[in-house]
Design an enzyme around this catalytic site. Structure first.
Site, mmCIF file in Angstrom:
data_model
loop_
_atom_site.group_PDB
_atom_site.id
_atom_site.type_symbol
_atom_site.label_atom_id
_atom_site.label_comp_id
_atom_site.label_asym_id
_atom_site.label_seq_id
_atom_site.Cartn_x
_atom_site.Cartn_y
_atom_site.Cartn_z
ATOM 1 N N GLY A 1 7.954 7.743 -2.780
ATOM 2 C CA GLY A 1 8.824 7.539 -1.630
ATOM 3 C C GLY A 1 9.182 6.109 -1.311
ATOM 4 N N ILE A 2 9.001 5.740 -0.037
ATOM 5 C CA ILE A 2 9.383 4.416 0.442
ATOM 6 C C ILE A 2 8.651 3.331 -0.327
ATOM 7 C CG2 ILE A 2 9.237 2.857 2.418
ATOM 8 C CD1 ILE A 2 9.696 5.350 4.212
ATOM 9 N N GLY A 3 7.368 3.538 -0.592
ATOM 10 C CA GLY A 3 6.587 2.529 -1.300
ATOM 11 C C GLY A 3 7.116 2.255 -2.688
ATOM 12 N N THR B 1 0.835 -1.201 0.000
ATOM 13 C CA THR B 1 0.000 0.000 0.000
ATOM 14 C C THR B 1 0.869 1.249 0.000
ATOM 15 O OG1 THR B 1 -0.172 0.178 2.426
ATOM 16 C CG2 THR B 1 -1.763 -1.250 1.310
ATOM 17 N N GLY B 2 0.307 2.341 -0.509
ATOM 18 C CA GLY B 2 1.075 3.584 -0.567
ATOM 19 C C GLY B 2 2.299 3.450 -1.447
ATOM 20 N N SER C 1 7.236 4.049 12.655
ATOM 21 C CA SER C 1 8.073 5.247 12.742
ATOM 22 C C SER C 1 8.773 5.232 14.085
ATOM 23 C CB SER C 1 7.202 6.502 12.633
ATOM 24 O OG SER C 1 7.943 7.668 12.952
ATOM 25 N N TYR D 1 -0.096 12.147 15.342
ATOM 26 C CA TYR D 1 0.719 11.245 14.528
ATOM 27 C C TYR D 1 1.439 10.205 15.371
ATOM 28 C CZ TYR D 1 4.333 9.498 11.419
ATOM 29 O OH TYR D 1 5.148 8.671 10.701
#
Length: 235
Positions: free
Chosen positions: A16-18, A11-12, A137, A150
């Site tokens: 970026g990271i995805g 997902t995502g 995170s 967050y």
């Protein structure tokens, strides 16, 4: 696990990271389906990485079901779920935090992950194996000023990960948590534009490397939790 022909849902995956993870996994021989809300960005990421894509919002239960229906058609099964989709809060002081702030962030960072993982776990239990990687995170291990919304969502994700580890190990399902520190991505950027890389800061590819390496460990073992820090971001 052997990533050759492994079936991965990420997902995502449009930025970026995805996107970096999708590319690294495809290069290792895996079949990858990425999801996201913006079809133009997804299509571009799919072309760059060699992945396939499904347009979906993980915060919407019907779209989560649609994701699995489409993924089954595209890949014929599933071996790995990577819960990478996530959003930041307004990073407001406590005096300005609203219920809507919690609802918008938790719907993706907590509820979305839970719904995606619930369906993956059903598949994995039936076939007797599978891996779930949650992207948390370092904010989920230590709070920070203005991080009420967050950081608490990532603390919740960390708690869910530990619960699933206890519940799913007996089904040969590995549940792993990767905690990046600050990464130069589009995260937190309201325009969703990628930030320029900084010489000593973490890049998406460092986190992609951690994810890929964790998956490649033989299935008899797994890394419950891994934090990735920049070595010297102040240089």
């Amino acid at each position: 696990m052997n990533l050759k022909q492994a079936k991965v849902l990420l997902t995502g995956g449009s930025l970026g990271i995805g996107k970096a993870t999708a590319k690294m996994l495809v290069d290792a021989g895996a079949k990858v389906v990425i999801t996201g809300r913006n079809e133009d960005r997804l299509k571009e990421a799919a072309e760059e990485t060699g992945a396939q894509y499904v347009v979906a919002d993980v915060s919407q239960p019907e779209e989560v079901k649609h994701t699995y229906q489409q993924t089954t058609q595209l890949m014929g099964g599933l071996d790995v779920l990577i819960n990478n989709a996530g959003i930041g809060g307004g990073f407001s002081p406590l005096s300005e935090v609203t219920a809507d702030d919690f609802l918008s962030v938790y719907s993706v960072n907590v509820m979305g992950v839970a719904m995606m993982s619930q369906l993956a776990a059903e598949i994995f239990k039936k076939q007797g194996h599978g891996s779930i990687i949650n992207i948390g995170s370092t904010a989920g291990t230590k709070g920070f000023e203005r991080g009420t919304v967050y950081a608490s969502s990532k603390f919740a994700l960390r708690g869910m990960t530990q619960c699933w580890q206890a519940e799913l190990r007996k089904h040969n399902i590995r549940v792993m948590l990767i905690n990046p520190s600050e990464v130069t991505t589009a995260f937190g950027n309201k325009d969703r534009e990628e930030r320029d890389e900084e010489a000593n800061k973490l890049r998406s590819r460092e986190i992609a490397h951690a994810i890929t390496s964790a998956l490649q460990m033989d299935d008899r073992g797994f890394i419950p939790e891994l934090a990735v820090w920049a070595t010297n971001p102040w240089k």
